[in-house]
Design a protein around this motif. Structure first.
Motif, PDB file in Angstrom:
ATOM      1  N   GLY A 101     -71.406  70.736  58.598  1.00  0.00           N
ATOM      2  CA  GLY A 101     -71.758  71.686  59.638  1.00  0.00           C
ATOM      3  C   GLY A 101     -72.621  71.114  60.741  1.00  0.00           C
ATOM      4  N   GLY A 102     -73.077  72.015  61.621  1.00  0.00           N
ATOM      5  CA  GLY A 102     -73.932  71.596  62.710  1.00  0.00           C
ATOM      6  C   GLY A 102     -73.334  71.883  64.070  1.00  0.00           C
ATOM      7  N   ASP A 103     -74.060  71.472  65.104  1.00  0.00           N
ATOM      8  CA  ASP A 103     -73.641  71.718  66.473  1.00  0.00           C
ATOM      9  C   ASP A 103     -73.333  70.406  67.179  1.00  0.00           C
ATOM     10  OD1 ASP A 103     -76.151  70.603  66.956  1.00  0.00           O
ATOM     11  OD2 ASP A 103     -77.118  72.538  67.241  1.00  0.00           O
ATOM     12  N   ALA A 104     -73.409  70.406  68.509  1.00  0.00           N
ATOM     13  CA  ALA A 104     -73.029  69.226  69.286  1.00  0.00           C
ATOM     14  C   ALA A 104     -73.906  68.017  68.988  1.00  0.00           C
ATOM     15  CB  ALA A 104     -73.078  69.560  70.779  1.00  0.00           C
ATOM     16  N   ARG A 105     -75.115  68.232  68.493  1.00  0.00           N
ATOM     17  CA  ARG A 105     -75.977  67.106  68.146  1.00  0.00           C
ATOM     18  C   ARG A 105     -75.373  66.251  67.040  1.00  0.00           C
ATOM     19  NH1 ARG A 105     -81.462  70.585  67.535  1.00  0.00           N
ATOM     20  NH2 ARG A 105     -79.901  72.099  66.871  1.00  0.00           N
ATOM     21  N   GLN A 106     -74.646  66.900  66.128  1.00  0.00           N
ATOM     22  CA  GLN A 106     -74.057  66.158  65.021  1.00  0.00           C
ATOM     23  C   GLN A 106     -72.969  65.198  65.490  1.00  0.00           C
ATOM     24  OE1 GLN A 106     -76.355  66.612  63.027  1.00  0.00           O
ATOM     25  NE2 GLN A 106     -75.416  67.430  61.174  1.00  0.00           N
ATOM     26  N   LEU A 107     -72.374  65.471  66.639  1.00  0.00           N
ATOM     27  CA  LEU A 107     -71.329  64.579  67.147  1.00  0.00           C
ATOM     28  C   LEU A 107     -71.901  63.203  67.470  1.00  0.00           C
ATOM     29  CD1 LEU A 107     -69.302  66.967  69.487  1.00  0.00           C
ATOM     30  CD2 LEU A 107     -69.065  66.575  67.021  1.00  0.00           C
TER      31      LEU A 107
END
Length: 300
Positions: A11-17
């Motif tokens: 999971g996560g948001d754009a930071r994980q990319l």
């Protein structure tokens, strides 16, 4: 290089990319869970369902910055499928498996305690918090400009707390020409505020210091902006609460009083997800190198 290391990113948001990009460049093998709607492909990373992951082979698990909710549900912007981080799942991992999260909660603490696994809170590290204070300050400036009808220059601003974020916020707003006063309890912090050329005040006396402010910026994750404090604020005051949820403001009373109060945790991921992700990725790289060294049976 992280060659041979098996990592689950859940999971996560754009930071994980940015985390995924950095770790694949270092040749780690990634299982991406909760990224089924992600169009971007990364060499060395595979999108999988959580039930298909061989957790017996996972060396590290990277959770989103908020970790889980109180029921263990993991938030993700790249999937509509509910993902739960459970004790049964964690028990399947090797003893050396390390879990990384930005912050934690009672559920997550209980989980790692019951399974005897190691949890590292990235946002408790000084380096991560200090680097993150930069996009936090920029986001705070943006919010103040958007939600007031006066310039920052010449405005009266109260900053609550002189932690790693509070110090950056206070210094930057003062540099923009605001009249900044800072509330703290620690006498060393009060001395530092004075040394910075700002006006210090004891938090116990907060009600006496908000009667003429235009903006109140809270960084303390406890209820400090109470109904009695809000009662003493001018009607035009803007409250920006940067503390982690649920913040340190009585939002219900602020609304009743007609004072605009904004809860704004996680600003780095909103205003500068690429930079915020790179900060996390760089620190994770260092930590995962230690996992690789400690992994039983690993030969470089």
């Amino acid at each position: 290089m992280l060659t041979g290391l098996n990592i689950a990113v859940i999971g996560g948001d754009a930071r994980q990319l940015e985390v995924i990009r950095k770790l694949t460049e270092l040749e780690a093998k990634l299982s991406l869970i909760g990224f089924d709607q992600l169009d971007h492909g990364f060499t060395g990373a595979t999108k999988v369902k959580i039930e298909d992951v061989q957790f017996e082979e996972i060396d590290a698990i990277i959770l989103p910055i908020p970790g889980t909710d109180k029921e263990g549900i993991i938030d993700t912007v790249f999937s509509n499928i509910e993902i739960k981080f459970s004790e049964d799942l964690l028990k399947r991992t090797p003893d050396h498996c390390v879990i990384y999260s930005g912050i934690t909660n009672d559920y997550l603490n209980s989980l790692v305690e019951n399974t005897n696994r190691k949890l590292i809170q990235l946002f408790k590290r000084d380096d991560v918090a200090i680097y993150n204070s930069i996009p936090t300050v920029e986001g705070t400036i943006m919010m103040v400009i958007q939600h007031t009808d006066i310039t920052i220059h010449g405005s009266n601003i109260a900053v609550l707390g002189l932690g790693r974020v509070g110090m950056s916020v206070a210094r930057t707003f003062a540099a923009l020409g605001a009249n900044v006063k800072v509330g703290a309890r620690d006498t060393a912090h009060l001395a530092r505020i004075s040394e910075m050329g700002l006006t210090p005040f004891q938090l116990n006396d907060i009600e006496d210091h908000v009667s003429e402010i235009d903006v109140c910026i809270n960084t303390i994750p406890h209820l400090v902006v109470t109904s009695s404090v809000i009662s003493n604020m001018p009607a035009h005051t803007l409250i920006v609460d940067l503390a982690s949820k649920p913040g340190g403001t009585d939002f219900r009373y602020a609304e009743k009083r007609g004072i605009k109060a904004l809860l704004a945790p996680g600003l780095p991921g909103i205003v500068a997800p690429k930079t915020a992700g790179q900060i996390v990725a760089n620190v994770l790289t260092q930590l995962l190198e230690e996992v690789k060294k400690n992994r039983k049976g690993f030969s470089s």
